[in-house]
Design a protein around this motif. Structure first.
Motif, short mmCIF file in Angstrom:
data_model
loop_
_atom_site.label_atom_id
_atom_site.label_comp_id
_atom_site.label_asym_id
_atom_site.label_seq_id
_atom_site.Cartn_x
_atom_site.Cartn_y
_atom_site.Cartn_z
N SER A 1 0.88 -1.26 -0.19
CA SER A 1 0.08 -0.02 -0.06
C SER A 1 0.73 1.14 0.10
CB SER A 1 -0.81 0.02 1.31
OG SER A 1 -0.76 -1.15 1.82
N GLY A 2 2.32 1.01 -0.07
CA GLY A 2 2.95 2.40 0.05
C GLY A 2 2.95 3.06 1.31
N THR A 3 2.58 2.47 2.49
CA THR A 3 2.59 3.03 3.78
C THR A 3 3.83 3.92 3.95
OG1 THR A 3 1.09 1.36 4.47
CG2 THR A 3 2.10 2.89 6.01
N ALA B 1 -3.98 -5.72 8.93
CA ALA B 1 -3.44 -4.71 7.88
C ALA B 1 -2.56 -3.52 8.60
CB ALA B 1 -4.06 -4.41 6.84
N GLU B 2 -2.87 -3.55 10.05
CA GLU B 2 -2.30 -2.43 10.65
C GLU B 2 -2.11 -2.95 12.40
OE1 GLU B 2 -5.01 0.84 10.54
OE2 GLU B 2 -6.34 -0.11 11.86
N PRO B 3 -1.18 -2.34 12.90
CA PRO B 3 -1.15 -2.84 14.40
C PRO B 3 -2.22 -2.38 15.16
CG PRO B 3 1.01 -1.74 13.50
CD PRO B 3 -0.25 -1.53 12.60
N ASP C 1 -7.27 -11.66 14.62
CA ASP C 1 -6.38 -11.06 13.85
C ASP C 1 -5.67 -11.57 12.77
OD1 ASP C 1 -4.35 -8.97 13.78
OD2 ASP C 1 -3.00 -9.48 15.44
N ILE C 2 -5.73 -11.00 11.65
CA ILE C 2 -5.16 -11.69 10.55
C ILE C 2 -3.96 -10.78 10.07
CG2 ILE C 2 -6.82 -10.28 8.79
CD1 ILE C 2 -6.82 -12.91 7.24
N SER D 1 1.94 -8.26 1.04
CA SER D 1 2.02 -8.41 -0.06
C SER D 1 3.33 -9.16 -0.69
CB SER D 1 1.98 -6.99 -1.13
OG SER D 1 2.78 -6.20 -0.73
N ASP E 1 8.55 -6.21 10.88
CA ASP E 1 7.26 -6.37 11.65
C ASP E 1 8.00 -6.91 12.82
OD1 ASP E 1 5.46 -4.94 9.89
OD2 ASP E 1 5.05 -6.91 8.95
N ARG F 1 5.95 -1.75 13.34
CA ARG F 1 6.95 -1.64 12.35
C ARG F 1 8.18 -1.10 12.97
NH1 ARG F 1 4.74 -0.99 6.60
NH2 ARG F 1 2.54 -1.30 6.46
N LYS G 1 -5.70 1.78 6.32
CA LYS G 1 -4.91 1.94 7.41
C LYS G 1 -4.54 2.98 8.00
CE LYS G 1 -1.76 -1.35 4.81
NZ LYS G 1 -0.84 -2.45 5.30
P1 ADP Z 1 2.58 -1.70 3.23
O1 ADP Z 1 1.57 -1.33 4.48
O2 ADP Z 1 3.91 -1.86 3.85
O3 ADP Z 1 2.54 -0.68 2.17
P2 ADP Z 1 0.88 -4.34 2.62
O4 ADP Z 1 -0.21 -3.38 2.43
O5 ADP Z 1 1.52 -5.54 2.10
O6 ADP Z 1 2.28 -3.04 2.62
O7 ADP Z 1 0.77 -4.38 4.35
C1 ADP Z 1 1.57 -5.35 5.03
C2 ADP Z 1 2.17 -4.65 6.32
O8 ADP Z 1 0.79 -4.50 7.03
C3 ADP Z 1 2.90 -5.65 7.24
O9 ADP Z 1 4.00 -5.65 6.90
C4 ADP Z 1 2.22 -5.17 8.38
O10 ADP Z 1 3.40 -4.17 8.86
C5 ADP Z 1 1.24 -4.63 8.60
N1 ADP Z 1 0.11 -5.61 9.13
C6 ADP Z 1 -0.24 -6.52 8.26
N2 ADP Z 1 -1.09 -7.20 9.12
C7 ADP Z 1 -1.16 -6.84 10.22
C8 ADP Z 1 -1.56 -7.23 11.66
N3 ADP Z 1 -2.58 -8.36 11.79
N4 ADP Z 1 -1.32 -6.37 12.68
C9 ADP Z 1 -0.22 -5.55 12.51
N5 ADP Z 1 0.27 -5.16 11.21
C10 ADP Z 1 -0.23 -5.67 10.30
#
Ligand code: ADP
Ligand code: ZN
Length: 449
Positions: free
Chosen positions: A91-93, A211-213, A232-233, A237, A302, A326, A429
């Protein structure tokens, strides 16, 4: 069932044998097909045939996010472009997105992994499933979607955003399950409350959130607001997408890693050494079955730990803990490491604050300083005839929050209380960390890991 269910309870010897076979095939495959991996293995003086047991995985070089960026966009693909039927990106966080690809077989496998994950979370064929993860380059939306379809659910591909419409659909379609980022699901609850609806009255029984903490306090809040079980999942990517780890409905204590497809390690972020179970470190994954985009020892950035011992649910796959944060989001204040998720726990425990917060980091000289921005709850502000930060109740709350943060984090932080509904609400996110440190000096890309 659509997958071999026995794989989830397979004895460790059998599972490790399977992992070894798949690891050997993966290493041979990338050595043959991806110049990047071949050069890395050659430089390490390692031939694929030298991977004779699982322990040998520790001899493989790490792969980093920067390797993906340097080979942007398709340089690490292990198949001909014609075989790639889907492309996703992070997602380019943080910075430029990284690009990954999937063959038809990869998609079929990923769907099965997610179908299994949804089942682990309590989902069943036939359930209506409200998928509020964003659809697009981000793996969350389509990842959950295909898995839910594979399981035989009725998927509602609502994606994130347009919250009032989400709420209408949620009430009318009566889903048993919902998926999305915890911050967005909380946003839905809040919007329902503002519309005079009771989130506890929805048909939801389980929620698949990631997808987020997020923290245990956030779990309790979501479970309480919606009267569901929040699970929690985990996924990313670069490794595949959601479904790499999934918490079980039965125990809610750590996420089972889909170990038949991913080999998991936790390493010390500075030395790269493997950490024993129970100790925090950086998660590292090696894909065992991927065709288009296999990864060897991918450093996720992570922070988590692996649980020692077996889960009470009977599954034998290892469990990873909740993600603490992270590495990039870790703030070091007077020698103490702080993650936004720890701050979340404290904010959410305060009775007159809303569950929304942000963490601002600034730099004074060489020292980082934290200011926690927290909102007072709507109900309390109304009750007080509005929000006035100088009013006794709010001054006291501010001091209490400061003290609680000091107790938990062992550092002092600034606290700014805000009126209700002032912090941004997420539809995906959430942005927890607002980092102003680059204004003071360019610290480069995060920590030297
Ligand atoms: P990014 O957010 O780095 O652009 P992604 O969209 O692939 O890339 O998201 C993956 C990231 O999201 C993981 O590396 C992690 O930091 C975070 N993440 C995914 N699932 C969880 C979760 N259940 N709890 C906390 N963080 C998570
Ligand atoms: Zn379990």
């Amino acid at each position: 069932m659509i997958w071999q269910e026995e794989i989830e309870t397979m004895n460790r010897t059998g599972l490790e044998k399977l992992q070894l076979e798949r690891l050997q095939a993966t290493v041979a495959r990338v050595y043959q097909r991806v110049p990047f991996y071949r050069q890395k293995l050659d430089a390490a003086g390692l031939r694929p045939t030298e991977i004779r047991n699982l322990e040998d995985i520790h001899r493989l070089p790490f792969t980093r996010k920067s390797d993906l960026r340097e080979n942007y966009p398709f340089g690490l693909f292990a198949v001909d472009k014609k075989e790639v039927v889907r492309i996703h990106g992070s997602s380019g966080t943080r910075g430029k997105p990284t690009v990954v690809g999937y063959t038809r077989n990869d998609l079929a496998r990923w769907s099965e992994i997610v179908a299994r994950a949804i089942t682990i979370a309590g989902g069943r064929p036939g359930d209506v499933f409200h998928n509020a993860y964003g659809y697009g380059l981000f793996t969350g939306g389509l990842g959950l979607h295909y898995g839910a379809e594979r399981l035989g659910m009725s998927v509602v591909p609502i994606s994130g955003g347009n919250t009032p419409r989400q709420i209408m659909i949620l009430e009318d379609f009566q889903p048993r399950g919902i998926a999305g980022t915890p911050s967005y699901i909380l946003n839905i609850a809040e919007t329902m409350e503002q519309m005079g609806r009771d989130p506890r009255q929805t048909s939801l029984e389980y929620g698949i959130f990631g997808a987020e903490p997020w923290s245990e306090e956030m779990r309790r809040t979501l479970e309480d607001k919606f009267h569901l079980r929040a699970l929690d999942i985990y996924g990313l990517s670069e490794v595949m997408g959601p479904g790499v780890g999934m918490e079980c409905f039965e125990r809610q204590e750590g996420m089972h890693v889909a170990e038949d497809h991913f080999y998991v390690e936790v390493i010390h972020p500075l030395t790269g050494e493997n950490m024993p179970p129970g100790e925090l470190g950086e998660l590292v994954f090696t894909s065992l079955t991927k065709e288009a985009f296999p990864v060897l020892r991918y450093r996720t950035g992570d922070i988590a730990f692996l649980y020692p011992g077996k889960c009470g649910c009977g599954r034998t796959h290892l469990r990873m803990s909740r993600i603490k944060g992270r590495i990039d989001d870790m703030v070091i204040v007077r020698g103490v490491n702080v993650f936004p998720s720890e701050i979340e726990s404290v904010v959410m425990n305060h009775p007159i604050l809303s569950p929304y917060y942000q963490v601002e980091v600034t730099r004074q000289g060489t020292l980082d300083e934290i200011t926690v921005l927290a909102e007072v709850s709507d109900a309390v502000a109304k009750d007080q005839g509005g929000f006035n930060p100088e009013a006794d109740l709010f001054r006291r709350a501010r001091n209490e929050l400061k003290a609680a943060l000091r107790n938990t984090l062992l550092i002092s932080t600034e606290v700014t209380l805000l009126a209700p509904n002032t912090l941004p609400r997420s539809t995906g996110k959430a942005t927890r960390l607002v980092d102003h440190r680059h204004l003071y000096e360019d610290s480069g890309e995060g920590l030297p890991v």
